[in-house]
Structure formats: C-alpha cells, structure tokens
Design a protein around this motif. Structure first.
Motif, PDB file in Angstrom:
ATOM      1  N   VAL A 180       1.091  -0.760  -0.203  1.00 61.24           N
ATOM      2  CA  VAL A 180      -0.423  -0.323  -0.145  1.00 61.24           C
ATOM      3  C   VAL A 180       0.653   1.604   0.257  1.00 61.24           C
ATOM      4  O   VAL A 180       1.081   1.678  -0.845  1.00 61.24           O
ATOM      5  N   ILE A 213      -7.606   4.033  -9.496  1.00 61.02           N
ATOM      6  CA  ILE A 213      -7.678   3.171  -8.273  1.00 61.02           C
ATOM      7  C   ILE A 213      -7.057   3.624  -6.980  1.00 61.02           C
ATOM      8  O   ILE A 213      -7.263   2.737  -5.932  1.00 61.02           O
ATOM      9  N   VAL A 214      -5.945   3.987  -6.754  1.00 57.42           N
ATOM     10  CA  VAL A 214      -4.935   4.030  -5.774  1.00 57.42           C
ATOM     11  C   VAL A 214      -5.836   4.702  -4.550  1.00 57.42           C
ATOM     12  O   VAL A 214      -5.605   4.273  -3.148  1.00 57.42           O
ATOM     13  N   GLY A 217      -8.445   2.658  -3.474  1.00 60.36           N
ATOM     14  CA  GLY A 217      -8.334   1.258  -2.814  1.00 60.36           C
ATOM     15  C   GLY A 217      -7.357   1.999  -1.318  1.00 60.36           C
ATOM     16  O   GLY A 217      -7.512   1.010   0.411  1.00 60.36           O
ATOM     17  N   ALA A 220     -10.571   2.447   1.369  1.00 59.77           N
ATOM     18  CA  ALA A 220     -11.395   0.781   1.347  1.00 59.77           C
ATOM     19  C   ALA A 220      -9.761   0.567   2.266  1.00 59.77           C
ATOM     20  O   ALA A 220     -10.053  -0.393   3.584  1.00 59.77           O
ATOM     21  N   VAL A 221      -8.677   0.936   2.385  1.00 59.95           N
ATOM     22  CA  VAL A 221      -8.004   0.115   4.109  1.00 59.95           C
ATOM     23  C   VAL A 221      -7.797   1.104   5.465  1.00 59.95           C
ATOM     24  O   VAL A 221      -8.315   1.221   6.184  1.00 59.95           O
ATOM     25  N   TYR A 224     -11.595  -0.315   6.608  1.00 62.78           N
ATOM     26  CA  TYR A 224     -11.375  -1.720   6.967  1.00 62.78           C
ATOM     27  C   TYR A 224     -10.673  -1.164   8.334  1.00 62.78           C
ATOM     28  O   TYR A 224     -11.426  -2.032   9.458  1.00 62.78           O
TER      29      TYR A 224
END
Length: 672
Positions: A180, A213-214, A217, A220-221, A224
């Motif tokens: 990441v 996209i990054v 992502g 999303a990290v 979570y």
C-alpha cells in the motif's frame, strides 16, 4: 568555455534522485521517525527506473543510496555495548550488513528498470511489486549471512502508530502494508508525470482515470481499519503481574499478598507472574544428577548444590496457584555435550510441572557465532543453541476452572512473524508473552524497533501481547496494536499489575496464508522479466540465448536490421535467479515436508496427552508414574487404546526423572 554536456547532467540528476530516495527512506526510521516521508520516499526512484541508459556513475549513486539507507537504520548495531564511532565491537557486522542491503537495493532497481523498460509496465505498478519483493528477499538473504535476518527493516514498521492503515496486517502482514505504501509512491509519481505531460491527448484522461484506483484502494484500507478498531467483542482474560530482575521467587509470597490488598485485587489475584529475559542469575539444569554435572562451566558448577530453580518455581506456583514464567539460562547435557539455551521456564499453577521454551532466533555475535561469518573474527559473548520446538503453554485456574493458552517469545523472536504463525498453527492461542532485555542498546533505537514489531505481531495474529523487557518498553499491546505501558518499577522494585487481558477471538487471514502478498509480487515480477523474451523468441534455444545475453532479431528486425532486442544485464540475471531461488526455497520445503510436519504435529499431541495423563495419575495416586510409563500404560483408565509411540522415529516415550515430563528415548529433556 564549453557548454555543459546534457548527457552528463542527466547522469548526475539520476544519481541525485537515487540518493534522495535513500535519504528519505532513512529519515522514516528512528531517531527522526518522519513516518509521512515513507509515502513519497520512492518517488525520486521512479525517475531512475525510467532512465533509458544507466552508466557506472548512475549505478554508483544507486549503491550509495542503498548504503545510506541501511547504515542509518542499523546504526544501533554500531553502538551496541558502548561502541563509539568506528571503534565498536560490532562495527564490522554493521558495515557488512549495510553493504549487503545496498547490493540488494541495486538489484531491486535493476529489476524495476527491466519491468519498466522491457515489459512496458508503468512505474505505478512496478514500484509496489519491486519494493515488496525487495523487502522479502532482503529478509531471507540476510538469514544466509547471519542466520537471523533483518525483518525489522520493513517500511511497514514506520506506520505502526497510524492504526487505521496497519489494521490490514491481519490480511497480508507487513507485505500488504508495504504494498500500500509503495502504491502510494507510485500514485504520486504517476500524478506528477500526468500533470507535467506536454502532449494533450485523450489517453491523458484515461491515465487520470486509472490513477483514481489508488485513492479508492486507500479509502478501502482506512474503512477496514475503522471497522477493526471499532471491534469491542473482547472477553476478560487473566490478570498478569510484571516482575523485575530484583523480584526473586522467594520474595513473592510477602510482596504479592501486600500488593494485592493495597491494589484492591483480593477478588482478582494475578494468575501469571512474568519476569524479563535472563532475569534469574542462576542457571537451570535439566538434570541434577552428578553425571549430568560433568563438563558444566565453572560459573554453573557453583550453583549445582543450591536449590534448583525448577523446584523454587514449582513451589511458588503451587502456593499462589498462579503460573510463573522466569527468564533464565538452561543447561542440558546430551551425549556428554553441554548445550546452553536462552530459556523461559514456566511452572504450571495446578501441578507445578515445569515447561521450557528455548529462544529460536538468536542475535549474531551476541548469543551465537554464525558459522559463515567466523572470518570476521568477532567473538560471541555467549554461545547459545537455537531452540528447536515451540508450543503454547497452558495456564489453568483452580478456583474458576478456566484454562488459557499462551505462546512465548524472547527478544528478537518478535521480529519473525512465522514464529507467531507456527504457535497459532500448533493449537488455539489466547495471548502471547514476550520477554526481553535491552540493556545493550545505547541509543534506544533497537527498543523502539522491537516494540513496533510486537505491535505488528499483535495485529497480524489478532491476539494481545504482554511485554516485559528489562530497560525496555513493558506493558500490554491489544489485538489492534495499541500499546498500554505499565508504570515504571519504583525504587523497591514493586511489581506492576496489568488489568484482565482483553482476549480477542477474531481470525486472521495472514495466520492461515502467510506471506502470500510477497509471493504474488515475486511471481508477477518473474513473469514480467521472462515473458518479453518468450514473446519475441521464435524457439526455446533462441530464448535461452536471449537470457544468456545474446542478441537476436525480432520479426520486425528482419526488415530493419538495425533493431535488436536488448538482453539481460548481469544484475537482472542475478535478480531472476534470486527471485526463482527464493520462491523455490519457500515452496519446495512446504511440499516435500508436509508428511514430516504431520508426524511432528502428532508427536506434540501425543506428548501433551501423556503429560496430562501423568498429572492426573499423580493427583489420583499421590505418586509419579515410572519413568518408562510401564504402570500408567497398563491402566486402561488413562490409555484405553494403549500408550502411543513417537511417530517420527517409532521410539517409546519416557519421562524425565526430574521434571516428570515426556522426553523421547535417547533424546534431550522433554516438556520444551
């Protein structure tokens, strides 16, 4: 006056960019702890990956960048045991480890350039792949040098205080966190390229769409991490008491009673007392027989007439109905050979039985002499043997009827995630205990790195970790990586109580799958290096020639003879061999040793079953069974189907005469 050479200026600029990346990477670690620089430190390296031609001058800059990066974050090695300047005892080990890291850094750049220029992959994809692969190879390459490795160098360790980011460690470990971070660097590089692009074309906006996209992502990290930090389904566990080196076992009865009444813990007494690494200054002998004492060092011989540590711990554990975990040295005599271990001795609170954990990952030149580094002429301070087996200990409570299982680690064990995964695989584990002694660290950097590693291990396994380190950071790390430091021991050495441990029952993908992220990245890099040659070669012979450095004409080059396909450079060829060798090193043993691991697991289960039966026999009859287990094996109440044998060698199990724990016939002490 001659105008400046444009090509030479580009070479200088390439070297500066590489060196800038090395400096930024170094600043991410202690003592500066500029963790935010990790998200941009690899951006200048992206310019190096896209440089069409690299000269010796450019490669010198890359090597210097890797050297600065590694020597800076390994500086605590130079100052161990009072080292000053370049006069320290471990300066040679520090310099050689740094040079090895610099060489691997150059190989990483060479692989990244191959993937960027030949495979035509964008830097935003290449940077995460090569960085995760580099960290994985560095870990195992340093194992070949000092048999311990340097896993504390990971970029993930710089982010442990950013709890929202590091929660993904239970999915893919340090490799996923590094992926990441490197992807963030690739995003910033591609964004700069997009913003400075001169040519305006529709593909420019396609590029911008792919860059989105990054950030998605990363969101999303963070999401979570938010969910995991909000988890509150935790059960109260045992109360743990952290002791200091001055708190000897014979002093515990008075202190424990007084402190319990003062602290209001009369209804919730400690169930486990924990000492730091090597807290007890006397050696523990596996056997007290006169025969076993022959050949022991003089400083151990003088303790052989005193009351054994095993008896003291067992007596204290039975009196207080609490487990006692003591750091000490253990000596064992096997076939007239004296073996010395850095050990944690554990006394069971119900039966008083003693179990031992021997440290597996020793510190080079401090605890053992690496066989392949004797030419350095650095004498080891101690000569310990590597521990071979690790299994969770059982902590039982008489009054509440509860049972807990905990795994142990000593000092550098905490830097190896596979140690904790193996403990989790051997049975359910409720929490971990990590003991250490960090008195040799003059800078405090090593203490900080070990604490960071412990936080990552807690998140990866989703289990709390109790830390008791002499002159280090002692306290509790919960399953989300939050550290709760215990108050400092006062002048009287008063023990410190930890509240009931918050036990977590969440499952971890990383515990089940291991370093799958690193293996995937290395596999993708291997394909990126190999497939271009496969697509351009017309035969296997031509492709092998391509890999060996020969040039061959592509179909297009048949019409234009001036066009040829560039072959592998030496660094790229070394990188391919290293990647494939590492993958083979990881995958082949797992396939070929599955039967052996199954037998070892059955052996551990057999030992645990026999030890439990021996304890029941003692409680029922008031005496221990015979060492050859002849009396208990004949009693069907304990073994209705007969006593099992060792599946690894077919030998019968026997008991140790002192510890009354299982040992293999002709082997060393049992219960470890």
């Amino acid at each position: 006056m001659y105008p400046p050479d444009p090509e030479k200026m580009k070479q200088n600029w390439t070297s500066v960019c590489a060196l800038l990346s090395g400096i930024l990477l170094a600043l991410c670690y202690p003592p500066t702890d500029a963790w935010f620089l990790a998200w941009v430190a690899l951006v200048p390296l992206g310019l190096v990956l896209t440089r069409p031609k690299m000269t010796k001058h450019c490669w010198s800059g890359v090597y210097l960048a890797g050297l600065v990066y590694h020597l800076w974050i390994l500086d605590w090695m130079r100052t161990l045991y009072g080292g000053v300047g370049l006069q320290g005892e471990y300066v040679h080990a520090w310099l050689i480890t740094g040079q090895l890291g610099a060489l691997l850094f150059c190989i990483m750049v060479a692989v990244g350039r191959r993937a960027t220029l030949s495979a035509k992959l964008p830097v935003g994809i290449v940077l995460p792949l090569v960085w995760v692969g580099f960290e994985f190879l560095r870990k195992y390459a340093t194992v070949l040098v000092d048999q311990t490795g340097a896993p504390w160098l990971s970029l993930a360790s710089t982010q442990v205080d950013q709890l929202l980011v590091v929660q993904i460690a239970d999915l893919g470990g340090e490799g996923l966190i590094g992926l990441v971070i490197a992807a963030g660097n690739g995003f910033f590089y591609e964004t700069i390229v997009w913003l400075t692009s001169v040519r305006k074309s529709p593909r420019r906006w396609i590029h911008a769409a792919s860059l989105s996209i990054v950030p998605l992502g990363f969101l999303a990290v963070v999401a979570y991490g938010t969910v995991q930090l909000a988890h509150s389904n935790q059960a109260p566990g045992p109360v743990v008491c952290l002791m200091e080196k001055s708190d000897l076992p014979e002093q515990i009865p008075t202190r424990a009673n007084v402190l319990s009444s003062k602290s209001g813990l009369a209804t919730n007494l400690p169930l486990l007392f924990v000492w730091p690494e090597l807290a007890y200054d006397q050696a523990m002998l596996e056997s007290q027989s006169e025969k076993s004492k022959q050949g022991l060092p003089d400083h151990v011989q003088k303790h052989t007439h005193q009351e054994p540590l095993s008896n003291m711990l067992a007596e204290a554990a039975l009196v207080h109905q609490a487990g006692f975990l003591m750091g000490c040295e253990r000596f064992d005599v096997v076939q007239n050979q004296v073996q010395r271990y850095n050990c944690l001795a554990y006394a069971d609170p119900v039966s008083g039985q003693l179990n031992c954990y021997d440290k597996q990952h020793l510190v080079p030149f401090t605890e053992f002499q690496p066989a392949n580094a004797k030419w350095l002429q650095i004498s080891s301070r101690k000569n310990y043997q590597h521990g071979q087996d690790a299994a969770p200990f059982v902590l039982r409570s008489n009054d509440k009827g509860k049972e807990y299982r905990f795994g142990c680690s000593l000092c550098f064990d905490v830097t190896f995630s596979e140690h904790y995964r193996n403990l989790m695989a051997s049975g359910p584990v409720d929490f971990f205990v990590q003991c250490g002694s960090e008195a040799a660290d003059q800078t405090g950097h090593m203490s900080s790195m070990l604490l960071r590693m412990a936080k990552l291990r807690a998140i990866e396994t989703r289990r709390p970790i109790v830390r008791n380190t002499h002159l280090g950071f002692s306290g509790l790390i919960d399953a989300n990586g939050r550290f709760f430091q215990s108050s400092e021991h006062d002048s009287e050495g008063k023990p410190q109580f930890l509240d009931p441990l918050p036990l977590d029952s969440r499952t971890s993908v990383y515990v089940r799958l291991g370093d799958w992220v690193s293996v995937v990245c290395l596999s993708m890099l291997s394909l990126a290096l190999i497939l271009p040659g496969v697509s351009k070669a017309r035969s296997l012979q031509q492709w092998i020639g391509y890999c060996l450095g020969r040039r061959f004409h592509t179909p297009y080059a048949i019409k234009n003879r001036h066009s040829t396909c560039r072959a592998f450079s030496l660094l790229e060829l070394i990188a391919v061999i290293a990647i494939l060798g590492t993958l083979a090193l990881i995958l082949v043993p797992r396939v070929t040793t599955s039967a052996g691991k199954a037998k070892t697991s059955v052996d551990k289960m057999n030992r645990a079953e026999i030890n439990a039966a021996v304890e029941r026999y003692y409680i029922d009859k008031g005496v221990w069974p015979a060492n050859n287990l002849s009396d208990i094996s004949a009693d069907t109440d304990y073994f209705p189907e007969g006593i099992p044998v060792n599946p690894t060698n077919g030998a019968a199990y026997v008991l140790n005469a002192t510890t009354h724990r299982v040992q293999v016939s002709g082997g060393g002490g049992g219960g470890k």
